[in-house]
Design an enzyme around this catalytic site. Sequence first.
Site, PDB file in Angstrom:
ATOM      1  N   LYS A 114       0.936   4.092  -2.857  1.00 12.50           N
ATOM      2  CA  LYS A 114       0.515   5.457  -2.506  1.00 12.50           C
ATOM      3  C   LYS A 114       1.656   6.461  -2.720  1.00 12.50           C
ATOM      4  O   LYS A 114       1.413   7.596  -3.128  1.00 12.50           O
ATOM      5  CB  LYS A 114       0.002   5.501  -1.065  1.00 12.50           C
ATOM      6  CG  LYS A 114      -1.303   4.713  -0.852  1.00 12.50           C
ATOM      7  CD  LYS A 114      -2.441   5.305  -1.675  1.00 12.50           C
ATOM      8  CE  LYS A 114      -3.793   4.705  -1.345  1.00 12.50           C
ATOM      9  NZ  LYS A 114      -4.871   5.260  -2.194  1.00 12.50           N
ATOM     10  N   TYR A 129       0.836  -1.217   0.000  1.00 11.57           N
ATOM     11  CA  TYR A 129       0.000   0.000   0.000  1.00 11.57           C
ATOM     12  C   TYR A 129       0.869   1.265   0.000  1.00 11.57           C
ATOM     13  O   TYR A 129       0.618   2.203  -0.763  1.00 11.57           O
ATOM     14  CB  TYR A 129      -0.886  -0.061   1.242  1.00 11.57           C
ATOM     15  CG  TYR A 129      -1.957   1.001   1.362  1.00 11.57           C
ATOM     16  CD1 TYR A 129      -3.206   0.825   0.762  1.00 11.57           C
ATOM     17  CD2 TYR A 129      -1.750   2.149   2.116  1.00 11.57           C
ATOM     18  CE1 TYR A 129      -4.203   1.773   0.904  1.00 11.57           C
ATOM     19  CE2 TYR A 129      -2.743   3.108   2.261  1.00 11.57           C
ATOM     20  CZ  TYR A 129      -3.973   2.901   1.654  1.00 11.57           C
ATOM     21  OH  TYR A 129      -4.962   3.853   1.801  1.00 11.57           O
TER      22      TYR A 129
HETATM   23  N1  CAA Z   1       5.097  -2.402  14.915  1.00 14.02           N
HETATM   24  C1  CAA Z   1       6.094  -3.264  15.228  1.00 14.02           C
HETATM   25  N2  CAA Z   1       5.938  -4.596  15.262  1.00 14.02           N
HETATM   26  C2  CAA Z   1       4.729  -5.091  14.978  1.00 14.02           C
HETATM   27  C3  CAA Z   1       3.634  -4.258  14.642  1.00 14.02           C
HETATM   28  C4  CAA Z   1       3.866  -2.864  14.630  1.00 14.02           C
HETATM   29  N3  CAA Z   1       2.879  -1.985  14.333  1.00 14.02           N
HETATM   30  N4  CAA Z   1       2.553  -5.045  14.385  1.00 14.02           N
HETATM   31  C5  CAA Z   1       2.960  -6.331  14.535  1.00 14.02           C
HETATM   32  N5  CAA Z   1       4.267  -6.348  14.926  1.00 14.02           N
HETATM   33  C6  CAA Z   1       5.091  -7.513  15.179  1.00 14.02           C
HETATM   34  C7  CAA Z   1       4.323  -8.603  15.904  1.00 14.02           C
HETATM   35  O1  CAA Z   1       4.387  -8.398  17.282  1.00 14.02           O
HETATM   36  C8  CAA Z   1       5.034  -9.850  15.426  1.00 14.02           C
HETATM   37  O2  CAA Z   1       6.243  -9.989  16.122  1.00 14.02           O
HETATM   38  P1  CAA Z   1       6.912 -11.447  16.341  1.00 14.02           P
HETATM   39  O3  CAA Z   1       7.155 -12.014  14.965  1.00 14.02           O
HETATM   40  O4  CAA Z   1       8.142 -11.135  17.102  1.00 14.02           O
HETATM   41  O5  CAA Z   1       5.868 -12.217  17.114  1.00 14.02           O
HETATM   42  C9  CAA Z   1       5.432  -9.525  13.991  1.00 14.02           C
HETATM   43  O6  CAA Z   1       5.459  -8.087  13.923  1.00 14.02           O
HETATM   44  C10 CAA Z   1       4.457 -10.028  12.962  1.00 14.02           C
HETATM   45  O7  CAA Z   1       3.173  -9.708  13.413  1.00 14.02           O
HETATM   46  P2  CAA Z   1       1.905 -10.390  12.809  1.00 14.02           P
HETATM   47  O8  CAA Z   1       2.133 -11.827  12.551  1.00 14.02           O
HETATM   48  O9  CAA Z   1       0.709  -9.958  13.628  1.00 14.02           O
HETATM   49  O10 CAA Z   1       1.857  -9.641  11.405  1.00 14.02           O
HETATM   50  P3  CAA Z   1       0.744  -9.697  10.342  1.00 14.02           P
HETATM   51  O11 CAA Z   1       1.340 -10.110   9.060  1.00 14.02           O
HETATM   52  O12 CAA Z   1      -0.460 -10.427  10.802  1.00 14.02           O
HETATM   53  O13 CAA Z   1       0.372  -8.175  10.198  1.00 14.02           O
HETATM   54  C11 CAA Z   1      -0.896  -6.281  10.753  1.00 14.02           C
HETATM   55  C12 CAA Z   1      -0.021  -7.390  11.294  1.00 14.02           C
HETATM   56  C13 CAA Z   1      -2.253  -6.851  10.305  1.00 14.02           C
HETATM   57  C14 CAA Z   1      -0.278  -5.586   9.565  1.00 14.02           C
HETATM   58  C15 CAA Z   1      -1.090  -5.312  11.878  1.00 14.02           C
HETATM   59  O14 CAA Z   1       0.176  -4.844  12.296  1.00 14.02           O
HETATM   60  C16 CAA Z   1      -1.916  -4.110  11.481  1.00 14.02           C
HETATM   61  O15 CAA Z   1      -3.133  -4.184  11.300  1.00 14.02           O
HETATM   62  N6  CAA Z   1      -1.256  -2.957  11.363  1.00 14.02           N
HETATM   63  C17 CAA Z   1      -1.928  -1.728  10.986  1.00 14.02           C
HETATM   64  C18 CAA Z   1      -1.940  -1.590   9.508  1.00 14.02           C
HETATM   65  C19 CAA Z   1      -2.602  -0.304   9.139  1.00 14.02           C
HETATM   66  O16 CAA Z   1      -2.437   0.741   9.761  1.00 14.02           O
HETATM   67  N7  CAA Z   1      -3.369  -0.318   8.055  1.00 14.02           N
HETATM   68  C20 CAA Z   1      -4.053   0.842   7.631  1.00 14.02           C
HETATM   69  C21 CAA Z   1      -5.333   0.425   6.996  1.00 14.02           C
HETATM   70  S1  CAA Z   1      -6.354   1.827   6.645  1.00 14.02           S
HETATM   71  C22 CAA Z   1      -5.545   2.603   5.391  1.00 14.02           C
HETATM   72  O17 CAA Z   1      -4.625   2.115   4.818  1.00 14.02           O
HETATM   73  C23 CAA Z   1      -6.057   3.957   5.055  1.00 14.02           C
HETATM   74  C24 CAA Z   1      -4.989   4.943   5.061  1.00 14.02           C
HETATM   75  O18 CAA Z   1      -4.558   5.368   4.012  1.00 14.02           O
HETATM   76  C25 CAA Z   1      -4.475   5.441   6.347  1.00 14.02           C
END
Ligand code: CAA
Length: 248
Positions: A159, A155
């Site tokens: 963007k 994304y």
């Molecule tokens: N920062 C640092 N570390 C993170 C993290 C973060 N934000 N999120 C997860 N981690 C870590 C986890 O703790 C995990 O660590 P370990 O491997 O040591 O256990 C590792 O990263 C992997 O985590 P996941 O397996 O949970 O990762 P995932 O592939 O399932 O993804 C995610 C996680 C779904 C991306 C989640 O972090 C998330 O939802 N993040 C927010 C994404 C976001 O802001 N999207 C915006 C959507 S709206 C939009 O896009 C509109 C716009 O323009 C603003």
Amino acid sequence: MDLENKNVALVTGSTGGLGTAICIRLANDGYRVVANYNNEEKAAAWKIKMKGLGYDFDMYQGDVSDYDAVEKMIGKVEREIGGIDILVNNAGITRDGAFRKMTPSNWDAVLKTNLYSVFNCTRNVINQMIEREFGRVINISSVNGQRGQFGQANYSAAKAGMHGFTKTLAMEVARKGITVNTISPGYIGTDMVMAVAEEIRNKIVAEIPIGRLGGTEEIAHLVSFLASKEASFITGANYAINGGQHVY
Ligand code: CAA
């Protein structure tokens, strides 16, 4: 604006949160709004809802990630309604996930829908705009294209790419009465943002100095401003609208 000669505005991804607010605002401003959509079922429900609110939008189906489909759709709009004066490249999707697990299909889907779409739509309207010596291209990007976000390599790349496109096209068409600008919204109260897990979303909101999600109508207000004839000296710009979440 000149209501006798209504300018035509095409909004892609009209049935989403931002798209809906942009269509309503541009219709209120006096434009003839053409609403692009991809999903028939969602669009049918949206049309009924909009009619209930007093808006009877012209709706055109077309997958913006597919060049041929867009070419056909825009040809149809031009024949049935007229040339497009305002193009709002708004359609976008997310396929969030840590990069080390990101699949090629999640990369492709986001790049094609969010970035290739900008080429597909703009390429098919730009020569008409040049002929008429007026046009507005408004690209809806994201704060996450400016700063990056965990889980959004696809994304953020798309963007950020949108604004690179904006800058170059702005230069190429500046002498033709056409402006090209990017809007980079922060976190807005749309279904896309509400799909982020609540715990993560709450942390994100806590990072926003204004202390809340943005409203869709706040983005639409900026689209309206950039679309106006009075905004003719603004081109190649990237407007951040994120409640102070990212200042630079
Ligand atoms: N920062 C640092 N570390 C993170 C993290 C973060 N934000 N999120 C997860 N981690 C870590 C986890 O703790 C995990 O660590 P370990 O491997 O040591 O256990 C590792 O990263 C992997 O985590 P996941 O397996 O949970 O990762 P995932 O592939 O399932 O993804 C995610 C996680 C779904 C991306 C989640 O972090 C998330 O939802 N993040 C927010 C994404 C976001 O802001 N999207 C915006 C959507 S709206 C939009 O896009 C509109 C716009 O323009 C603003």
